[in-house]
Each structure stands twice: as C-alpha cells, then as structure tokens.
Scaffold this motif. Structure first.
Motif, PDB file in Angstrom:
ATOM      1  N   UNK A   9       0.878  -1.129   0.147  1.00 17.04           N
ATOM      2  CA  UNK A   9      -0.131  -0.030  -0.011  1.00 17.04           C
ATOM      3  C   UNK A   9       0.862   1.073   0.058  1.00 17.04           C
ATOM      4  N   UNK A  10       0.848   2.081  -0.982  1.00 17.33           N
ATOM      5  CA  UNK A  10       1.474   3.266  -1.155  1.00 17.33           C
ATOM      6  C   UNK A  10       1.185   4.230  -0.077  1.00 17.33           C
ATOM      7  N   UNK A  11       0.007   4.272   0.358  1.00 16.99           N
ATOM      8  CA  UNK A  11      -0.473   5.413   1.287  1.00 16.99           C
ATOM      9  C   UNK A  11      -1.179   4.633   2.392  1.00 16.99           C
ATOM     10  N   UNK A  12      -0.790   4.109   3.346  1.00 15.45           N
ATOM     11  CA  UNK A  12      -1.428   3.127   4.169  1.00 15.45           C
ATOM     12  C   UNK A  12      -2.700   3.724   4.890  1.00 15.45           C
TER      13      UNK A  12
ATOM     14  N   UNK B 199     -13.137  -8.169   6.923  1.00 13.70           N
ATOM     15  CA  UNK B 199     -12.003  -9.053   8.066  1.00 13.70           C
ATOM     16  C   UNK B 199     -12.893  -9.211   9.352  1.00 13.70           C
ATOM     17  N   UNK B 200     -12.042  -9.795  10.200  1.00 10.83           N
ATOM     18  CA  UNK B 200     -12.579  -9.680  11.487  1.00 10.83           C
ATOM     19  C   UNK B 200     -11.712  -8.841  12.411  1.00 10.83           C
ATOM     20  N   UNK B 201     -10.459  -8.805  11.960  1.00  6.68           N
ATOM     21  CA  UNK B 201      -9.453  -7.944  13.004  1.00  6.68           C
ATOM     22  C   UNK B 201      -8.454  -7.230  12.030  1.00  6.68           C
ATOM     23  N   UNK B 202      -8.157  -6.073  12.730  1.00  5.23           N
ATOM     24  CA  UNK B 202      -7.149  -5.061  12.178  1.00  5.23           C
ATOM     25  C   UNK B 202      -6.126  -4.929  13.157  1.00  5.23           C
ATOM     26  N   UNK B 203      -4.724  -5.133  13.054  1.00  3.84           N
ATOM     27  CA  UNK B 203      -3.849  -4.666  13.850  1.00  3.84           C
ATOM     28  C   UNK B 203      -2.832  -3.853  13.390  1.00  3.84           C
ATOM     29  N   UNK B 204      -2.663  -2.523  13.858  1.00  2.43           N
ATOM     30  CA  UNK B 204      -1.983  -1.446  13.530  1.00  2.43           C
ATOM     31  C   UNK B 204      -0.670  -1.497  14.216  1.00  2.43           C
ATOM     32  N   UNK B 205       0.429  -1.796  13.803  1.00  5.32           N
ATOM     33  CA  UNK B 205       1.503  -1.771  14.346  1.00  5.32           C
ATOM     34  C   UNK B 205       2.704  -1.203  13.714  1.00  5.32           C
TER      35      UNK B 205
ATOM     36  N   UNK C  66       0.289   7.549  12.716  1.00  4.34           N
ATOM     37  CA  UNK C  66      -0.182   6.885  11.894  1.00  4.34           C
ATOM     38  C   UNK C  66      -1.240   5.701  12.353  1.00  4.34           C
ATOM     39  N   UNK C  67      -0.756   5.084  13.310  1.00  2.00           N
ATOM     40  CA  UNK C  67      -1.639   4.134  14.015  1.00  2.00           C
ATOM     41  C   UNK C  67      -3.151   4.616  14.544  1.00  2.00           C
ATOM     42  N   UNK C  68      -2.959   5.884  14.795  1.00  2.00           N
ATOM     43  CA  UNK C  68      -4.319   6.559  15.339  1.00  2.00           C
ATOM     44  C   UNK C  68      -5.266   6.934  14.127  1.00  2.00           C
ATOM     45  N   UNK C  69      -4.577   7.142  12.969  1.00  2.00           N
ATOM     46  CA  UNK C  69      -5.433   7.554  11.802  1.00  2.00           C
ATOM     47  C   UNK C  69      -5.847   6.310  11.006  1.00  2.00           C
TER      48      UNK C  69
ATOM     49  N   UNK D  79       0.096  16.064  13.958  1.00  2.00           N
ATOM     50  CA  UNK D  79       1.511  15.612  13.281  1.00  2.00           C
ATOM     51  C   UNK D  79       1.446  15.223  11.904  1.00  2.00           C
ATOM     52  N   UNK D  80       0.265  14.838  11.434  1.00  2.00           N
ATOM     53  CA  UNK D  80      -0.001  14.466  10.007  1.00  2.00           C
ATOM     54  C   UNK D  80      -0.602  15.385   9.235  1.00  2.00           C
ATOM     55  N   UNK D  81      -0.765  16.637   9.850  1.00  2.00           N
ATOM     56  CA  UNK D  81      -1.147  17.820   9.144  1.00  2.00           C
ATOM     57  C   UNK D  81      -2.616  17.645   8.665  1.00  2.00           C
TER      58      UNK D  81
END
Length: 251
Positions: free
Chosen positions: A60-63, A77-83, A89-92, A166-168
């Motif tokens: 993914x070029x832009x996650x 999906x059943x689950x997404x893990x943001x690591x 980025x994880x918040x967004x 922080x992500x503008x």
C-alpha cells in the motif's frame, strides 16, 4: 474497490498493518495458529521479507488511504492490527478502519503510554504498549470477543487532535443550516463531493445525541453538526461552500 485477485477470497481474516519486528513476529504466530491473515506495508524491503516467509501481502503506497485498506478486505475482515512505527499513523488508520467496518476488532500499538487513550478514542478495542508487547498476547486478543470502549473525555479529544496535527490533519465542525445543499445526503455522498479530502468521524444530531463512527449510509439532517477530519485548507473551503454556519471545532 475491487480487491487484488490473490486477496479476493479473504474473509474473516486478520490485517496486519506494518511488517516491522512486531508485525513479523505476529505473522509468524498467526501462521502457526492457522489464522488467515494478510500483511500490508509500504516498504518494499519489508514486503520482500513477507514474501520470503510465504506470508500473503499487499503493498500500500499510502496506508492512510481508505482504498488501500479496502484492497486488503477491511470490510470483510475480523481483525485489524495497527503496528506501524509511529503513533500518529496508527491513530489515523484506526479511525479509517473503524468507519469502514464498525464490527471490526482493532488492536493498535502505541509507543508512548499517553497514546493509549487516543487510540481508544479513535476506535481501538485493545492497545498494546511496549511494556506489554507480546505477539502471543495479541493472538490471544484476536481470538477473544471484545466490547468497544469509547473514551469521551474532553481532555482525550484534545490530545487526539494534537496527535493528528503531526499528520497535518485538522478536526473541523459545521452545522447544517436549512438551506444547505447537503441535507438528505448520506455521509458517503458528502465525502464523495469532497473528493476524498476529508472523512466524517461523528455527527451530533439536533437533539444533542452524538453518533460516533457513523455509518456511511447515515443521511444528514437540518441542524446536524458534522465533525470531520482532513487537511485544514481543503476541508475549510468545502465546508464554507456548503455550510454558511461553518466554524472550527473547539474542545
């Protein structure tokens, strides 16, 4: 969005956003537990490691683009893990994933302890901090049913806004007057008019009730206050054109 052919059959799977050291260990544990998953990252070197390990992956070029998450089946999906390595980025990603799939279980990593409340406010069911990092623990969380716990304190919203800056990104709000051309449109239609420049994260109805992570099919009504997230300049231009009573979101 049509998913890539090799991911089209994925359903009730786990999405791992980020293939750093924690993501790699998590993938290994999920594979051992025979839990279907797909890795998404924007770094070629990391994805080569996923390929060498035989793990399904997608670049993914832009996650933080919802189309990238749809490409890996976030709606199925059943689950997404943001690591990912940075908390903002994880918040967004958590915000985007929650609105695309209200029933999704979301586990998110936070580098700083203070980030935990922000991730939960954004829609994370569980937050993993460095002091409690364990890929096996995350696997256990994936297999356990959870109840979404939204934080509503003003202080937490303020911290969330600070982190997103922080992500503008800017959180803005506007109230729909009786003459607004947006009346009766579903949230998805309003966002389409904005050409992807913002997302609507909450709607306060005229009776005072607050709808957080509103469904895309929710129609807007007169005197609704819409709270949206996007690039400051773009979002302000759109809102001023469609809602004369626009004003910046204040805590």
């Amino acid at each position: 969005m049509t998913p890539p052919s090799h991911l089209a059959h994925f359903k009730d799977h786990v999405i791992i956003c980020g293939y750093g050291s924690l993501g790699r260990t998590l993938a290994m544990n999920l594979a051992a537990a025979q839990i279907p998953f797909v890795v998404i990252d924007n770094q070629r070197q990391r994805l080569r490691l996923a390929q060498q390990s035989g793990h399904p992956f997608y670049r993914g070029d832009d996650l933080m683009d919802e189309n990238e998450l749809l490409a890996v089946g976030v709606d199925r999906a059943r689950t997404l893990v943001a690591v990912l390595p940075d908390d903002a980025s994880n918040v967004f990603i958590t915000l985007i994933a929650r609105r695309l799939n209200p029933n999704l279980q979301i586990l998110a990593y936070g580098e700083l302890p203070a980030t935990e409340s922000k991730l939960r406010f954004a829609g994370a069911d569980h937050v993993v901090l460095p002091s409690s990092i364990s890929a096996q623990r995350i696997v256990q969380l994936i297999t356990r049913p959870t109840v979404l716990d939204f934080l509503e304190e003003k202080e937490e919203r303020s911290h969330l806004i600070e982190l997103l800056s922080q992500l503008d990104l800017q959180i803005e709000e506007f109230t729909l007057p009786l003459e607004s051309p947006l009346l009766g449109l579903a949230i998805a239609e309003v966002e389409a008019k904005g050409r992807g420049r913002f997302i609507i994260v909450a709607v306060r109805r005229c009776n005072g009730s607050l709808v957080t992570h509103p469904p895309l099919s929710l129609p807007l009504q007169a005197k609704d206050t819409v709270i949206a997230l996007g690039q400051a300049a773009e979002i302000q231009t759109f809102f001023r054109q469609h809602a004369p009573r626009y004003r910046r979101f204040r805590i």
